[in-house]
Design an enzyme around this catalytic site. Sequence first.
Site, short mmCIF file in Angstrom:
data_model
loop_
_atom_site.label_atom_id
_atom_site.label_comp_id
_atom_site.label_asym_id
_atom_site.label_seq_id
_atom_site.Cartn_x
_atom_site.Cartn_y
_atom_site.Cartn_z
N ASN A 85 -14.54 -34.45 24.34
CA ASN A 85 -14.66 -35.86 24.95
C ASN A 85 -14.62 -36.59 23.89
OD1 ASN A 85 -15.81 -38.50 26.16
ND2 ASN A 85 -16.07 -36.76 27.81
N ARG A 86 -14.93 -37.93 23.64
CA ARG A 86 -14.52 -38.86 22.72
C ARG A 86 -15.24 -39.20 21.66
NH1 ARG A 86 -12.74 -40.08 28.07
NH2 ARG A 86 -10.54 -40.20 28.09
N HIS A 190 -12.60 -27.11 30.87
CA HIS A 190 -11.84 -28.36 31.41
C HIS A 190 -11.02 -27.73 32.39
CE1 HIS A 190 -9.46 -32.40 31.43
NE2 HIS A 190 -10.45 -32.59 30.79
N ASP A 271 -14.27 -41.10 35.86
CA ASP A 271 -14.12 -40.45 34.61
C ASP A 271 -15.45 -40.63 33.63
OD1 ASP A 271 -13.28 -38.93 32.62
OD2 ASP A 271 -11.45 -40.05 32.04
N GLU A 352 -17.01 -31.05 34.13
CA GLU A 352 -17.27 -30.54 32.62
C GLU A 352 -18.74 -30.67 32.21
OE1 GLU A 352 -14.55 -32.80 29.70
OE2 GLU A 352 -14.04 -33.62 31.68
#
Length: 391
Positions: A85-86, A190, A271, A352
């Site tokens: 992820n981010r 993923h 998302d 996920e």
Amino acid sequence: MRLAVAILAVSSSADATADANGKYWIYGEGIAAAFIPYGASISNLIINDKYGIPRDLVMGFDNASYYAADPVHPHLGGVPGRYANRIKNSTFTIDGDKYRVSSNENPTADHPSGLNTLHGGKDGWDWRYFNVVAHRNHSVTFSIVDLDGKEGFPGEVISYITYTMCNMTWDAKMVAIATTRKTPIMLTSHTYWNLDGFSNDKTSSVLNHTLHMPYSGQRVAVDNILIPTGEIAANARGSVNDFWSGPKQIGAGFGDAEIHGNCGHNCTGYDNCWLVNRNSPHDWRADGNYVASLASAWSGIQLDVYSDQAAFQMYSCNFQDGSFPLKMSQGVGRNASRFPRTVPKYGCLVMEVQDWIDGINHPEWGRMEKQVFGPGSDPYVLQVSHRFIVG
Ligand SMILES: *[C@@H]1O[C@H](CO)[C@@H](O)[C@H](O)[C@H]1NC(C)=O
Ligand SMILES: *[C@@H]1O[C@H](CO)[C@@H](O)[C@H](O)[C@H]1NC(C)=O
Ligand SMILES: *[C@@H]1O[C@H](CO)[C@@H](O)[C@H](O)[C@H]1NC(C)=O
Ligand SMILES: *[C@@H]1O[C@H](CO)[C@@H](O)[C@H](O)[C@H]1NC(C)=O
Ligand SMILES: *[C@@H]1O[C@H](CO)[C@@H](O)[C@H](O)[C@H]1NC(C)=O
Ligand SMILES: *[C@@H]1O[C@H](CO)[C@@H](O)[C@H](O)[C@H]1NC(C)=O
Ligand SMILES: *[C@@H]1O[C@H](CO)[C@@H](O)[C@H](O)[C@H]1NC(C)=O
């Protein structure tokens, strides 16, 4: 004595063997799946639908060699790492030391490589070839050694990914060990799902799949490029992000104004990262304790996701644009002029299991112990069990 002989016989025939397409097949009762070293990715997962027709439920390529060549690279079925992820601003701090890792998302004139990091950076784990440690009839194990400084992350990480097939079940066990320095670690699988095997002859989207996330009354609030703001938001009953109060079709909230921008600037769909709020300790494997349950009436296939993880990201394939090809095993028996042999927008769903996203930049959440690992700590462990029911 007989047991010892049997074990010996298995290990001596356990050479890693890929098929002509470079895939490592493993088998359970009523289920078969193929994996590839690139990203330790799942590339096929096959079970029979309610009519007994084999369906391949995951996106992928027919040949393992295409994965590295694909210019779009949608993290197809792989293991993003070392931090999924981010990461806000591509920076984080551990014990007062600030680290900068490779940026690869949201480029601007001032930041041509991107404002943030997604899935471990430009050369994250799902862009790399893992080693095949062992390949058995029911399981395959991959490994990777992620060197100190790779993509800017501190210290070396060694990881093993084992996939196992049981009775209508696909299990993944992921272990990662920080050998030299403290470093963030967060992995996931993923996988892009379509429980109709991309063969539904009424609709090619997953908006008619039903989802239930009983523990997810809250989600991580994000800004318009999907970076967590630090706020934890409530999913009010009946709102578009409410999948806790009961099973609901993915598309049920698409008539609601709130769905626009729900997945970032000018993005309609999902998302998002839902929290999995359970009393601890709890037995995550116990029957009925699924984190998420996804079902399609068309195929009669239901997928219950069980996991030890505390969060769950769901992505409704908002950026698929009809260019990604189906595999030969998909789109079977339907009118190809009505439904092109590609994946349309909302044609798949990514689920996920992971920890609270960007928790390394939010010490106030108390997730550091689950996201930062060092030579003196426990290993990182992720477990997920995908149990299928057909009826
Ligand atoms: C898969 O791709 C590899 C490398 O391009 C090629 O050697 C192989 O023949 C392909 N397999 C099949 C079944 O087409
Ligand atoms: C592999 O496992 C499947 C499913 O349990 C079984 O049907 C098959 O006979 C096994 N094959 C071998 C070679 O053991
Ligand atoms: C964002 O990254 C820049 C460049 O690495 C750095 O100078 C700045 O301190 C970072 N900002 C924060 C809030 O961490
Ligand atoms: C698989 O699970 C089903 C349902 O729980 C059970 O009826 C069946 O006997 C199991 N099959 C095997 C081979 O264990
Ligand atoms: C999908 O669900 C909607 C209602 O949510 C319904 O109107 C539509 O007929 C369904 N389509 C199919 C193909 O099942
Ligand atoms: C917003 O999204 C729509 C649909 O994806 C697209 O057609 C449009 O060009 C986008 N607008 C902007 C300003 O990005
Ligand atoms: C397939 O779909 C096309 C386009 O919708 C339609 O014209 C054609 O009649 C269909 N063929 C069959 C056999 O249903």
